[in-house]
Design a protein around this motif. Sequence first.
Motif, PDB file in Angstrom:
ATOM      1  N   MET A   1      39.686  44.210  47.860  1.00 21.57           N
ATOM      2  CA  MET A   1      38.882  44.340  46.376  1.00 21.57           C
ATOM      3  C   MET A   1      39.913  43.910  45.460  1.00 21.57           C
ATOM      4  SD  MET A   1      36.111  45.733  44.399  1.00 21.57           S
ATOM      5  CE  MET A   1      35.669  46.783  45.644  1.00 21.57           C
ATOM      6  N   ASN A   2      39.442  42.860  44.685  1.00 24.61           N
ATOM      7  CA  ASN A   2      40.358  42.392  43.721  1.00 24.61           C
ATOM      8  C   ASN A   2      40.233  43.060  42.423  1.00 24.61           C
ATOM      9  OD1 ASN A   2      41.672  40.166  45.076  1.00 24.61           O
ATOM     10  ND2 ASN A   2      39.478  39.569  45.158  1.00 24.61           N
ATOM     11  N   SER A   3      41.183  43.363  41.344  1.00 22.49           N
ATOM     12  CA  SER A   3      40.923  43.796  40.183  1.00 22.49           C
ATOM     13  C   SER A   3      41.760  43.142  39.221  1.00 22.49           C
ATOM     14  CB  SER A   3      41.382  45.333  40.108  1.00 22.49           C
ATOM     15  OG  SER A   3      42.617  45.682  40.413  1.00 22.49           O
ATOM     16  N   ASN A  86      32.084  43.961  40.845  1.00 16.75           N
ATOM     17  CA  ASN A  86      31.546  45.244  41.272  1.00 16.75           C
ATOM     18  C   ASN A  86      31.671  46.206  40.302  1.00 16.75           C
ATOM     19  OD1 ASN A  86      32.999  43.989  43.715  1.00 16.75           O
ATOM     20  ND2 ASN A  86      31.472  45.150  44.804  1.00 16.75           N
ATOM     21  N   SER A 111      36.247  43.094  41.827  1.00 22.22           N
ATOM     22  CA  SER A 111      35.139  42.239  42.762  1.00 22.22           C
ATOM     23  C   SER A 111      35.715  42.265  44.269  1.00 22.22           C
ATOM     24  CB  SER A 111      35.167  40.899  42.264  1.00 22.22           C
ATOM     25  OG  SER A 111      34.523  40.010  43.050  1.00 22.22           O
ATOM     26  N   ASP A 112      34.871  42.004  45.065  1.00 23.83           N
ATOM     27  CA  ASP A 112      35.142  41.953  46.442  1.00 23.83           C
ATOM     28  C   ASP A 112      35.233  40.411  46.690  1.00 23.83           C
ATOM     29  OD1 ASP A 112      32.646  41.631  46.298  1.00 23.83           O
ATOM     30  OD2 ASP A 112      31.998  43.440  47.849  1.00 23.83           O
ATOM     31  N   SER A 113      35.126  39.416  45.797  1.00 20.92           N
ATOM     32  CA  SER A 113      35.078  38.225  45.889  1.00 20.92           C
ATOM     33  C   SER A 113      36.467  37.708  46.479  1.00 20.92           C
ATOM     34  CB  SER A 113      34.570  37.287  44.863  1.00 20.92           C
ATOM     35  OG  SER A 113      35.878  37.779  43.832  1.00 20.92           O
ATOM     36  N   THR A 114      36.494  36.333  47.048  1.00 14.27           N
ATOM     37  CA  THR A 114      37.676  35.940  47.489  1.00 14.27           C
ATOM     38  C   THR A 114      38.734  35.834  46.375  1.00 14.27           C
ATOM     39  OG1 THR A 114      37.199  33.560  47.120  1.00 14.27           O
ATOM     40  CG2 THR A 114      36.558  34.385  49.038  1.00 14.27           C
TER      41      THR A 114
END
Length: 140
Positions: A1-3, A86, A111-114
């Motif tokens: 997960m990216n924040s 997300n 987001s759980d994007s790359t």
Amino acid sequence: MNSGSVKNSIKINTDLEHAWLKISKINKLDWLEGQKSTTLIGEKRIGVGARRLISFEDGTNVEEYITGWKPKEYFSYIALSGLPLNAYHATISLVKINKTVKITWESFFASDSTKKEFNQFIEFLSNFYSKSLKNLKKQF
């Protein structure tokens, strides 16, 4: 997960009353970059609990819910749908500085994007905030 987060500010030669009057009209977003229309959803028209649907020229529709509201100081909102995230929480705040008002737009999101997609979204959002705030300033 990216924040991550994005924060942009602009100083406008106006008083707090006029600045708040403009940004607190949550369905009158003619200053928002690429905005086609904004519609209030539900009976609540202003303040915490109000919901809006923003339609953009590129076909994107973003639904938002107001979570914080303090007149002449700030309002906060979350995105319920329409963003490739997300979670998204943003605040637009105002501070009087001499004969100007500093308006700051700040958001936190996940987001759980790359990592590459996430970094591209951060760049997009930063540019979007900057252009929108410049549009807002032109209206004063």
